[in-house]
Each structure stands twice: as C-alpha cells, then as structure tokens.
Design an enzyme around this catalytic site. Structure first.
Site, PDB file in Angstrom:
ATOM      1  N   GLY A 190      36.483  11.379  22.310  1.00  0.00           N
ATOM      2  CA  GLY A 190      35.281  11.861  21.630  1.00  0.00           C
ATOM      3  C   GLY A 190      35.419  13.341  21.324  1.00  0.00           C
ATOM      4  N   SER A 191      34.297  14.005  21.180  1.00  0.00           N
ATOM      5  CA  SER A 191      34.339  15.409  20.761  1.00  0.00           C
ATOM      6  C   SER A 191      34.759  16.320  21.918  1.00  0.00           C
ATOM      7  CB  SER A 191      32.956  15.825  20.259  1.00  0.00           C
ATOM      8  OG  SER A 191      32.037  15.738  21.322  1.00  0.00           O
ATOM      9  N   GLU A 206      40.970  12.554  25.029  1.00  0.00           N
ATOM     10  CA  GLU A 206      41.437  12.560  23.629  1.00  0.00           C
ATOM     11  C   GLU A 206      40.289  13.138  22.821  1.00  0.00           C
ATOM     12  OE1 GLU A 206      44.339  11.736  22.421  1.00  0.00           O
ATOM     13  OE2 GLU A 206      45.276  10.742  24.122  1.00  0.00           O
ATOM     14  N   TRP A 218      32.648   5.790  18.112  1.00  0.00           N
ATOM     15  CA  TRP A 218      32.343   4.768  17.109  1.00  0.00           C
ATOM     16  C   TRP A 218      33.375   4.722  15.992  1.00  0.00           C
ATOM     17  CZ3 TRP A 218      32.276   7.506  12.700  1.00  0.00           C
ATOM     18  CH2 TRP A 218      31.966   8.856  12.802  1.00  0.00           C
ATOM     19  N   ASN A 219      34.218   5.753  15.848  1.00  0.00           N
ATOM     20  CA  ASN A 219      35.025   5.798  14.616  1.00  0.00           C
ATOM     21  C   ASN A 219      36.188   4.798  14.618  1.00  0.00           C
ATOM     22  OD1 ASN A 219      36.471   7.333  16.458  1.00  0.00           O
ATOM     23  ND2 ASN A 219      37.091   8.881  14.979  1.00  0.00           N
ATOM     24  N   CYS A 222      39.904  11.785  14.079  1.00  0.00           N
ATOM     25  CA  CYS A 222      40.273  13.022  14.776  1.00  0.00           C
ATOM     26  C   CYS A 222      41.531  13.638  14.178  1.00  0.00           C
ATOM     27  CB  CYS A 222      40.492  12.730  16.249  1.00  0.00           C
ATOM     28  SG  CYS A 222      41.638  11.369  16.503  1.00  0.00           S
ATOM     29  N   GLU A 279      35.689  21.150  12.968  1.00  0.00           N
ATOM     30  CA  GLU A 279      36.120  19.840  12.486  1.00  0.00           C
ATOM     31  C   GLU A 279      35.141  19.374  11.397  1.00  0.00           C
ATOM     32  OE1 GLU A 279      35.942  17.064  15.750  1.00  0.00           O
ATOM     33  OE2 GLU A 279      37.614  15.883  14.993  1.00  0.00           O
ATOM     34  N   LYS A 311      32.262   2.213  28.485  1.00  0.00           N
ATOM     35  CA  LYS A 311      31.033   2.404  27.715  1.00  0.00           C
ATOM     36  C   LYS A 311      31.435   2.675  26.269  1.00  0.00           C
ATOM     37  CE  LYS A 311      28.490   6.098  26.539  1.00  0.00           C
ATOM     38  NZ  LYS A 311      27.891   5.683  25.282  1.00  0.00           N
ATOM     39  N   PRO A 312      31.266   1.675  25.378  1.00  0.00           N
ATOM     40  CA  PRO A 312      31.558   1.931  23.967  1.00  0.00           C
ATOM     41  C   PRO A 312      30.400   2.705  23.355  1.00  0.00           C
ATOM     42  CG  PRO A 312      30.756  -0.312  24.238  1.00  0.00           C
ATOM     43  CD  PRO A 312      30.750   0.318  25.612  1.00  0.00           C
TER      44      PRO A 312
HETATM   45  P1  NAP Z   1      30.927  12.355  20.848  1.00  0.00           P
HETATM   46  O1  NAP Z   1      29.617  12.803  20.382  1.00  0.00           O
HETATM   47  O2  NAP Z   1      31.669  13.216  21.784  1.00  0.00           O
HETATM   48  O3  NAP Z   1      30.695  10.906  21.491  1.00  0.00           O
HETATM   49  C1  NAP Z   1      31.760  10.134  21.989  1.00  0.00           C
HETATM   50  C2  NAP Z   1      31.204   9.161  22.998  1.00  0.00           C
HETATM   51  O4  NAP Z   1      30.659   9.894  24.092  1.00  0.00           O
HETATM   52  C3  NAP Z   1      30.078   8.285  22.467  1.00  0.00           C
HETATM   53  O5  NAP Z   1      30.184   7.003  22.988  1.00  0.00           O
HETATM   54  C4  NAP Z   1      28.843   8.990  22.998  1.00  0.00           C
HETATM   55  O6  NAP Z   1      27.759   8.120  23.140  1.00  0.00           O
HETATM   56  C5  NAP Z   1      29.341   9.472  24.335  1.00  0.00           C
HETATM   57  N1  NAP Z   1      28.562  10.568  24.896  1.00  0.00           N
HETATM   58  C6  NAP Z   1      27.945  11.577  24.244  1.00  0.00           C
HETATM   59  N2  NAP Z   1      27.321  12.379  25.134  1.00  0.00           N
HETATM   60  C7  NAP Z   1      27.568  11.872  26.369  1.00  0.00           C
HETATM   61  C8  NAP Z   1      27.206  12.254  27.690  1.00  0.00           C
HETATM   62  N3  NAP Z   1      26.451  13.338  27.945  1.00  0.00           N
HETATM   63  N4  NAP Z   1      27.622  11.486  28.716  1.00  0.00           N
HETATM   64  C9  NAP Z   1      28.378  10.391  28.481  1.00  0.00           C
HETATM   65  N5  NAP Z   1      28.738   9.977  27.263  1.00  0.00           N
HETATM   66  C10 NAP Z   1      28.344  10.726  26.215  1.00  0.00           C
HETATM   67  O7  NAP Z   1      31.912  12.077  19.634  1.00  0.00           O
HETATM   68  P2  NAP Z   1      31.661  11.190  18.359  1.00  0.00           P
HETATM   69  O8  NAP Z   1      30.945  12.003  17.365  1.00  0.00           O
HETATM   70  O9  NAP Z   1      31.119   9.881  18.704  1.00  0.00           O
HETATM   71  O10 NAP Z   1      33.167  10.950  17.923  1.00  0.00           O
HETATM   72  C11 NAP Z   1      33.821  11.813  17.113  1.00  0.00           C
HETATM   73  C12 NAP Z   1      34.664  12.801  17.908  1.00  0.00           C
HETATM   74  O11 NAP Z   1      35.659  12.072  18.610  1.00  0.00           O
HETATM   75  C13 NAP Z   1      35.402  13.749  16.999  1.00  0.00           C
HETATM   76  O12 NAP Z   1      35.381  15.033  17.550  1.00  0.00           O
HETATM   77  C14 NAP Z   1      36.806  13.174  16.970  1.00  0.00           C
HETATM   78  O13 NAP Z   1      37.784  14.111  16.653  1.00  0.00           O
HETATM   79  C15 NAP Z   1      36.932  12.652  18.367  1.00  0.00           C
HETATM   80  N6  NAP Z   1      37.978  11.626  18.443  1.00  0.00           N
HETATM   81  C16 NAP Z   1      39.138  11.940  19.059  1.00  0.00           C
HETATM   82  C17 NAP Z   1      40.172  11.025  19.095  1.00  0.00           C
HETATM   83  C18 NAP Z   1      41.483  11.359  19.752  1.00  0.00           C
HETATM   84  O14 NAP Z   1      42.264  10.446  19.970  1.00  0.00           O
HETATM   85  N7  NAP Z   1      41.760  12.601  20.078  1.00  0.00           N
HETATM   86  C19 NAP Z   1      40.006   9.765  18.514  1.00  0.00           C
HETATM   87  C20 NAP Z   1      38.797   9.468  17.896  1.00  0.00           C
HETATM   88  C21 NAP Z   1      37.775  10.427  17.886  1.00  0.00           C
HETATM   89  P3  NAP Z   1      26.400   8.403  22.298  1.00  0.00           P
HETATM   90  O15 NAP Z   1      26.780   8.169  20.885  1.00  0.00           O
HETATM   91  O16 NAP Z   1      25.431   7.431  22.845  1.00  0.00           O
HETATM   92  O17 NAP Z   1      26.009   9.822  22.559  1.00  0.00           O
END
Ligand code: NAP
Length: 485
Positions: A233-234, A255, A155-156, A289, A386, A179-180
């Site tokens: 994501g994370s 990423e 979402w960020n 991130c 983080e 899937k956004p």
């Molecule tokens: P997240 O909890 O890992 O979620 C990311 C995405 O994954 C969301 O769309 C989430 O959907 C989905 N997701 C969660 N659990 C899942 C599962 N079991 N199966 C399939 N999809 C699943 O991360 P976030 O809190 O949204 O984003 C922040 C993280 O992203 C931070 O750690 C940040 O550093 C990282 N990030 C990295 C980069 C990069 O380029 N390296 C860029 C941006 C962000 P739901 O919300 O529905 O669970």
C-alpha cells in the site's frame, strides 16, 4: 451482480477457519464504471480478525509439519483451479476494480504464476552445513516457517497482491490472515473458495474484509500470535503499520509507493520508448506502484518524443472495462479524480503546458481523460509525489549525470525505466539508479521468478523469486556437540 459461469465464485462472507462467516453489517461493493451495486459483502470486524488469527495459530503446527511435497501439491491444485476459472475471476475483478478485462485476465495469470512458482520452491528450501570449527562439533542451519502471517493488500491488484504474499507464505509452511481492501474483496474471497476446493486445510488461509481498517489493522500488526506482517500500500500507511508492529517486534515486509522515472536518452529508439512509456504510464488507469511518474527526455529530442506521446495517448480508448479494446477504464473513486484535478491545476499554475486531456471524461462517473503535460519541473506536486492516475508529465534534461541526480532525488526507490542504445550507458545508468527494479529498453518486467521490492521509502524486502519465500522463513543455527568422542 455479475453472472459468472460458476456462480459459486461470488462469495460474500468472510473466510475464517475454513468456514464462510457472515456479519451483521455489510459493505456495498460498487462498480467504478457505473456506480451500480456489484454485491453486498459481509463487513468483517476486529473480532473476526482475532478469530482468524486464532484459527491460523491452531492450524500452524500441522501445516508447517506437512511435507513440502504435500504443500506443493495443494498449491499446484489451487493454481490449476484459478486458471480453470480465469474468465470468471477476471470478470469479478473488472466489476469491482474497473480495470479493462484484458488487464484483469493478465493479472489473474500473473497472480497464479506466484502460486505455481512457490509450489515448486516449497521443495527447495535448503539449510546449510557449515564446516566445523572443532572435531566434536557439527554446525548446521535449518530454515523454518516463521509462523502466523498477517497481511494487508490494496485495491489496485486485488488478486496478484494477495497471491504474491500467500503463495510463498503457504509454501514455507506459514498460515495467514489477510485483510483485502474493502473496495475489492470479491477477488480475494473467490481465491479462498478455490483454495478450499484445492484441499487447503481449514485455518491455513483466512480472509477478513472489513471497513474497520484501523481495528483489523491493529489485530494484524499487534496480535502476539502473529509472527510476521506483510503490507502492500502507500508509504504513509506503511510507516504507521511499521510503528504498530514495533510493540511485538514482528518481522515485516513492506511493498510501498513509487515515483518511477522514465528516462529517454537522445540515442534511444523513440518509437519503442514512446510506446513503452505510454504502456507503463496508463496501465490500470495509471494506478500502479510502478507506473511511470516522471518522464525525463533529453532536450534535443523533446519535441519529437512529445509528439509521439501525443499521438499515442490520443489513440487510447477510454471506456468501461468490459468494452472490447478498452485501454483505460475508470479510476477507483472520486478522491482519485479530485487528486488528478489538483495535480493538473498545480502544474499549470507553476508553468506546465497542457497538451492533451486535463479534465473529467465525457463518459462521466469516475472516468478521466488521459492527460499529457510538458515543460514540467521539479517544484510541481506531480513530480514530488506519486501521481497514481492517467497523467503523463514530461520534463527535459541535458546530461546523463544531471538526469541520474534528478531521478534519484526522491525518497522513493521502487522502479525506474530508461531507453538508450549505448551499452556502456545502459550499464552505468542501471547501476546508478537508486531503486529495487530497473528496466532498460522496455517497460515490461513483472514476473514471479524475479524479486520485486523497493529501496528507500518504497519498502522493505522483496516479493517474487527466491527472495520472496526467504521472507517467510527463519534461520535456525544448530551447533551439535559430542560427535567425535
Ligand atoms: P493505502 O491507502 O495505503 O491502503 C492500502 C491498504 O491498507 C488498504 O487495504 C487500506 O484499507 C489499508 N489501510 C489503510 N489505512 C489503514 C490502517 N490505519 N490500518 C490498517 N490498514 C489500513 O493504499 P491504496 O491507496 O489502497 O493503494 C495504493 C498505494 O499502494 C500506492 O501508494 C501504491 O504505490 C502502493 N502499492 C505498492 C505496491 C508495491 O508492490 N510496492 C503494489 C501496489 C500498490 P482501506 O482502504 O479500508 O483504508
């Protein structure tokens, strides 16, 4: 519901095989600033994700055989339409994600930059001719689209994290199902509408936004017709999805999270360093991130540097993202706010000094005060993990070797920043830091023309630059015999 110049960009159904598909259930999209309802979006299902994969699979043979020049033209039209509608897309983003409108505008342009860049790269996917090992043989490599891509985005950055994946994938000839994040689907769905208007054939780009992350995620990581999976994501969720991909041996790009050090040496320009430190720390309310996470300041300048940080942070304007000159908008949800409170409590209990902020903001809802802590040490949770929020945490170091060891003492390896006017030190430190992106004497580096990716547990692969399209291509070796008979 926001009013846009083009109301056709408010799309509340999922986009599968070129059609808008409704669901029996809906997701309520709320404004993080007000808590009010922005829209009700169809809650996509696991079954719809499967339909998306089937559509992407059916459309792959034609799209991958379409000439690079034609793929390039469609991408270019998509890019132009995004820029024509930049204000509407930015407004949608600020409504659903909360970031200041100036940051949303920047993100839309940044996101469009990937589409423009990969429209050009589509025409420059070259194989090689290898000097032969025998007179009757010829040796060549071809680059071919990997196939159907599954993608999950956070979402960020609701726009750019999608275009950074979709643009190189489509340029390479792949088709994609995305899937956004269910908190920010409107930005993703508006991109589909514009891709459709640009003439992207049905089934090439599919978006299924749904609250069943696990179910949709299982389809995108395990479906045998998906050849490649890409995730932003994370790190924790990245590891889980990586395991899920193992059963069908998908190619993967990840990423993931970061824990960026920001190092200020005593020979640095302190004014510049402080201003870039604040920018990298507080962008998107600290929710990126590559946000500065650990601030290391050489002991002799700690007092002077912290004073500059204090002045700069105090002047940051916290407000709704639509208010003019807002620097910091709301956080994404209540859990994020609770995490800030826990991190501050932990740090203060272990000896950190609270210099500024430290609590929920008087604006209420999801606003948090920009916070400054000093006398931080490596035992504190905000150093080991983080932060992902508006807390600047300052600690000191004495020597170059010591700070390099500290900066590298983490499982993450995404971005790192440092300030020094000594050119020898700039080279030494840049080489010694264990991360995918190192940024010296600036906090600004994001561009579509260079690779963005993490080392260690911050990821696999890179997005952007020539590396970004390589991840969507397979190499085929053709050994041709019977030439010189
Ligand atoms: P997240 O909890 O890992 O979620 C990311 C995405 O994954 C969301 O769309 C989430 O959907 C989905 N997701 C969660 N659990 C899942 C599962 N079991 N199966 C399939 N999809 C699943 O991360 P976030 O809190 O949204 O984003 C922040 C993280 O992203 C931070 O750690 C940040 O550093 C990282 N990030 C990295 C980069 C990069 O380029 N390296 C860029 C941006 C962000 P739901 O919300 O529905 O669970």
């Amino acid at each position: 519901m926001p009013t846009l110049k083009d109301q056709g960009l408010i799309c509340c159904d999922n986009f599968i095989d070129g059609n808008w598909v409704s669901s029996t259930q809906s997701i309520r999209i709320t404004s993080p600033a007000t808590g009010g309802t922005v829209a009700e979006v169809a809650d996509g299902t696991r079954e719809q994700a499967e339909l998306g994969v089937e559509a992407a699979h059916r459309s792959f043979p034609n799209w991958s055989r379409t000439s690079a020049k034609e793929r390039s033209s469609v991408l270019r039209r998509w890019h132009d339409l995004i820029l024509d509608n930049v204000e509407d897309l930015a407004a949608l983003m600020t409504w659903e994600q909360g970031k200041p409108i100036a940051e949303s505008l920047t993100e839309i342009k940044y996101g469009a930059g990937f589409i423009e860049y990969y429209a050009e790269e589509a025409k420059r996917v070259f194989g090689a001719t290898i000097p032969t090992i025998a007179p009757e043989r010829r040796l060549q490599t071809y680059k071919q689209a990997v196939g159907v891509v599954g993608a999950i985005t956070p979402w960020n950055f609701p726009n750019a994290m999608i275009t950074r994946k979709a643009a190189p994938a489509l340029a390479a000839g792949c088709t994609i199902v995305i899937k956004p994040d269910p908190a920010t689907p409107l930005s993703a769905l508006a991109l589909c509408e514009l891709a459709h208007r640009a003439g992207l054939p049905s089934g090439v780009l599919n978006v299924v936004a749904g609250s069943d992350s696990q179910g949709i995620g299982e389809v995108l990581t395990q479906h045998p017709k998906i050849a490649k999976f890409t995730f932003t994501g994370s790190t924790a969720i990245g590891k889980l999805l990586m395991k899920q991909c193992a059963s069908t041996v998908k190619k993967i790009s990840l990423e993931l999270g970061g824990n960026a050090p920001f190092i200020v040496f005593e020979d640095a320009d302190l004014e510049e360093a402080a201003s870039h430190c604040i920018a990298t720390k507080f962008r998107n309310c600290g929710q990126t991130c590559v946000c500065t996470n650990r601030i290391y300041v050489q002991e002799s300048i700690e007092e002077a540097f912290t004073q500059k940080l204090r002045e700069g942070i105090r002047s940051l304007k916290v407000a709704d993202g639509f208010t003019a000159d807002t620097d910091i908008g709301p956080m994404i949800n209540e859990q994020a706010i609770a995490k800030m409170e826990q991190l501050i409590t932990d740090a203060v209990a272990k000896g950190a000094e609270l210099v500024l902020g430290g609590a929920r903001h008087e604006l209420g809802s999801l606003f948090f005060q920009p916070t400054l802590l000093r006398s931080v040490d490596d035992t504190m949770d905000l150093v080991t993990g983080e932060i992902f929020g508006p807390i600047a945490a300052v600690q000191t170091f004495t020597s170059e070797n010591e700070v390099i060891d500290k900066a590298n003492a983490t499982d993450y390896g995404l971005a790192a920043y440092f300030f020094s006017r000594d050119v020898g030190r700039v080279m030494r430190v840049a080489e010694a830091l264990e991360c995918g992106i190192v940024c010296s004497n600036s906090g600004v580096f994001s561009t579509e023309v260079a690779p963005f990716g993490g080392w260690k547990q911050s990821g696999i692969g890179s997005e952007g630059g020539t590396e970004g399209i390589a991840d969507f291509l397979e190499t085929k070796f053709h050994s041709m015999g019977g030439i010189d008979r």
